[in-house]
Design a protein around this motif. Structure first.
Motif, PDB file in Angstrom:
ATOM      1  N   GLY A  50      -7.171 -10.234   4.150  1.00 51.36           N
ATOM      2  CA  GLY A  50      -7.901  -9.571   5.229  1.00 51.36           C
ATOM      3  C   GLY A  50      -7.375 -10.023   6.575  1.00 51.36           C
ATOM      4  O   GLY A  50      -7.729 -11.096   7.060  1.00 51.36           O
ATOM      5  N   SER A  51      -6.429  -9.223   7.149  1.00 52.30           N
ATOM      6  CA  SER A  51      -5.859  -9.521   8.468  1.00 52.30           C
ATOM      7  C   SER A  51      -5.265 -10.926   8.556  1.00 52.30           C
ATOM      8  O   SER A  51      -5.345 -11.580   9.598  1.00 52.30           O
ATOM      9  CB  SER A  51      -6.894  -9.289   9.578  1.00 52.30           C
ATOM     10  N   CYS A  52      -4.671 -11.371   7.460  1.00 49.19           N
ATOM     11  CA  CYS A  52      -3.952 -12.647   7.463  1.00 49.19           C
ATOM     12  C   CYS A  52      -2.602 -12.420   8.159  1.00 49.19           C
ATOM     13  O   CYS A  52      -1.901 -11.462   7.861  1.00 49.19           O
ATOM     14  CB  CYS A  52      -3.762 -13.093   6.022  1.00 49.19           C
ATOM     15  N   HIS A  54      -8.446  -3.502  -5.865  1.00 45.56           N
ATOM     16  CA  HIS A  54      -8.379  -3.543  -4.403  1.00 45.56           C
ATOM     17  C   HIS A  54      -9.509  -2.688  -3.811  1.00 45.56           C
ATOM     18  O   HIS A  54      -9.852  -1.646  -4.356  1.00 45.56           O
ATOM     19  CB  HIS A  54      -7.012  -3.050  -3.912  1.00 45.56           C
ATOM     20  N   LEU A  80      -3.309 -12.574   0.051  1.00 46.27           N
ATOM     21  CA  LEU A  80      -2.876 -11.216  -0.259  1.00 46.27           C
ATOM     22  C   LEU A  80      -2.754 -10.524   1.100  1.00 46.27           C
ATOM     23  O   LEU A  80      -3.737 -10.403   1.830  1.00 46.27           O
ATOM     24  CB  LEU A  80      -3.891 -10.518  -1.163  1.00 46.27           C
ATOM     25  N   ILE A  81      -1.530 -10.127   1.420  1.00 52.65           N
ATOM     26  CA  ILE A  81      -1.202  -9.740   2.780  1.00 52.65           C
ATOM     27  C   ILE A  81      -0.910  -8.241   2.832  1.00 52.65           C
ATOM     28  O   ILE A  81      -0.049  -7.757   2.088  1.00 52.65           O
ATOM     29  CB  ILE A  81       0.059 -10.505   3.273  1.00 52.65           C
ATOM     30  N   GLY A  82      -1.579  -7.509   3.723  1.00 57.07           N
ATOM     31  CA  GLY A  82      -1.311  -6.076   3.880  1.00 57.07           C
ATOM     32  C   GLY A  82      -0.336  -5.832   5.014  1.00 57.07           C
ATOM     33  O   GLY A  82       0.881  -5.942   4.867  1.00 57.07           O
ATOM     34  N   GLY A  83      -0.865  -5.502   6.177  1.00 59.83           N
ATOM     35  CA  GLY A  83      -0.045  -5.111   7.322  1.00 59.83           C
ATOM     36  C   GLY A  83       1.111  -6.057   7.622  1.00 59.83           C
ATOM     37  O   GLY A  83       2.254  -5.616   7.827  1.00 59.83           O
ATOM     38  N   LYS A 105       0.848  -1.211   0.000  1.00 60.78           N
ATOM     39  CA  LYS A 105       0.000   0.000   0.000  1.00 60.78           C
ATOM     40  C   LYS A 105       0.876   1.251   0.000  1.00 60.78           C
ATOM     41  O   LYS A 105       1.971   1.230  -0.579  1.00 60.78           O
ATOM     42  CB  LYS A 105      -0.980  -0.048   1.176  1.00 60.78           C
ATOM     43  N   GLU A 126     -11.270 -10.645  -0.732  1.00 60.63           N
ATOM     44  CA  GLU A 126     -10.917  -9.862   0.446  1.00 60.63           C
ATOM     45  C   GLU A 126     -12.168  -9.224   1.037  1.00 60.63           C
ATOM     46  O   GLU A 126     -12.612  -8.174   0.567  1.00 60.63           O
ATOM     47  CB  GLU A 126      -9.924  -8.756   0.066  1.00 60.63           C
ATOM     48  N   ALA A 131     -12.697  -7.255   6.875  1.00 55.42           N
ATOM     49  CA  ALA A 131     -11.534  -7.909   7.492  1.00 55.42           C
ATOM     50  C   ALA A 131     -10.219  -7.230   7.117  1.00 55.42           C
ATOM     51  O   ALA A 131      -9.168  -7.633   7.595  1.00 55.42           O
ATOM     52  CB  ALA A 131     -11.489  -9.385   7.078  1.00 55.42           C
ATOM     53  N   ILE A 132     -10.252  -6.209   6.258  1.00 54.70           N
ATOM     54  CA  ILE A 132      -9.003  -5.593   5.794  1.00 54.70           C
ATOM     55  C   ILE A 132      -8.528  -4.548   6.789  1.00 54.70           C
ATOM     56  O   ILE A 132      -9.226  -3.557   7.051  1.00 54.70           O
ATOM     57  CB  ILE A 132      -9.180  -4.958   4.402  1.00 54.70           C
ATOM     58  N   GLY A 133      -7.353  -4.784   7.350  1.00 57.24           N
ATOM     59  CA  GLY A 133      -6.740  -3.820   8.254  1.00 57.24           C
ATOM     60  C   GLY A 133      -7.496  -3.628   9.560  1.00 57.24           C
ATOM     61  O   GLY A 133      -7.223  -2.703  10.315  1.00 57.24           O
TER      62      GLY A 133
HETATM   63  P1  PGA Z   1      -4.477  -6.522   5.722  1.00 52.69           P
HETATM   64  O1  PGA Z   1      -4.702  -6.038   4.210  1.00 52.69           O
HETATM   65  O2  PGA Z   1      -3.700  -7.800   5.645  1.00 52.69           O
HETATM   66  O3  PGA Z   1      -3.706  -5.403   6.379  1.00 52.69           O
HETATM   67  O4  PGA Z   1      -5.827  -6.720   6.313  1.00 52.69           O
HETATM   68  C1  PGA Z   1      -5.001  -6.966   3.218  1.00 52.69           C
HETATM   69  C2  PGA Z   1      -5.151  -6.253   1.904  1.00 52.69           C
HETATM   70  O5  PGA Z   1      -5.649  -5.128   1.875  1.00 52.69           O
HETATM   71  O6  PGA Z   1      -4.780  -6.788   0.842  1.00 52.69           O
END
Ligand code: PGA
Length: 249
Positions: free
Chosen positions: A211-213, A94, A231-234, A11, A166, A170-172
């Motif tokens: 989503g928060s994986c 996204h 797909l991993i964010g944080g 991001k 996603e 659950a995202i972030g």
């Molecule tokens: P997250 O983001 O792992 O921080 O929840 C996932 C994403 O937005 O792809």
């Protein structure tokens, strides 16, 4: 056989120095699984990241692109520009792009066409918001997101398409879909693909969960039969955490 993939979406994080440092840490990690590994830095760092990762087994991918080939689109970047810096894969759709930058199914369908015309692989993201989940409408929402942006394609195009479910709630947020919720939706997605394109496309298309994986929940989520990665964010912003997820298969 469909591929297992773990992709880190950075991001709008990491300046030049932070990018160099995270890439160096990632290159020091050991992969113990067959999963393909990708990271998506910001555009200003994408060309240098692609170079730095050459031969590392980690692919630098783009977070977005415009559908036009070139022209008066201030601030935008085209598929051929991505290719010119060695990028082979782009994340499209996204939920943050949909929510904050008004991306619609229609613009996404054009981006999908432009990416495929340039031989880019696509990680196509979609997922329901909390209100859809609460009203038990998540399958209809997901089906329409997929069909509106992708169902004009022929079956052959799916060689270059990875799907990423996603759930927006659950995202972030620290809240993850349960492994069962993820599996139910991934099975539904595969059924939707099978109905439109037949079982070959359905069985060979990777469907990632996002989503928060985290290292603590990845193993259970990835153990589900229709979940082909994440797909991993944080958690992708820390090399140890990211590789703990990669190695969770
Ligand atoms: P997250 O983001 O792992 O921080 O929840 C996932 C994403 O937005 O792809």
């Amino acid at each position: 056989m469909r591929k297992q993939i773990v992709a880190g979406n950075w991001k709008m994080n990491n300046d030049v120095a932070q990018t160099e440092s995270l890439l160096a840490n990632l290159k020091n990690q050991t992969k113990t699984t067959n999963a393909e590994v990708m990271v998506a830095p910001t555009f200003v760092n994408l060309a240098s990241a692609a170079k730095a990762l050459e031969g590392s087994g980690i692919e630098a991918v783009a977070q977005n692109m415009h559908f036009a080939e070139s022209g008066a689109y201030t601030g935008e970047i085209s598929a051929s520009m991505l290719k010119s810096v060695g990028v082979k894969t782009v994340i499209l759709g996204h939920s943050e792009r949909r929510e904050y930058f008004n991306e619609t199914d229609e613009t996404l369908a054009k981006k999908v066409d432009a990416a495929l015309a340039n031989n880019l692989r696509i990680i196509f993201c979609f997922g329901e918001v909390l209100a859809d989940r609460k009203s038990n409408n998540q399958e209809a929402v997901v089906e329409s997101q997929i069909s509106n942006a992708l169902f004009h394609l022929n079956a052959d195009a799916y060689k270059n398409i990875v799907l990423a479910y996603e759930p927006v709630w659950a995202i972030g947020t620290g809240e993850t879909a349960s492994p069962e919720q993820a599996q139910d939706m991934h099975a539904f997605i595969r059924k939707t693909l099978a109905t439109k394109y037949g079982s070959d496309v359905a069985n060979n298309t990777s469907v990632l969960y996002g989503g928060s994986c985290k290292p603590g929940n990845a193993k259970e989520i990835f153990s589900k039969p229709d979940v082909d990665g994440g797909l991993i964010g944080g958690a992708a912003l820390n090399a140890d955490d990211f590789f703990a997820i990669v190695n969770a298969f």
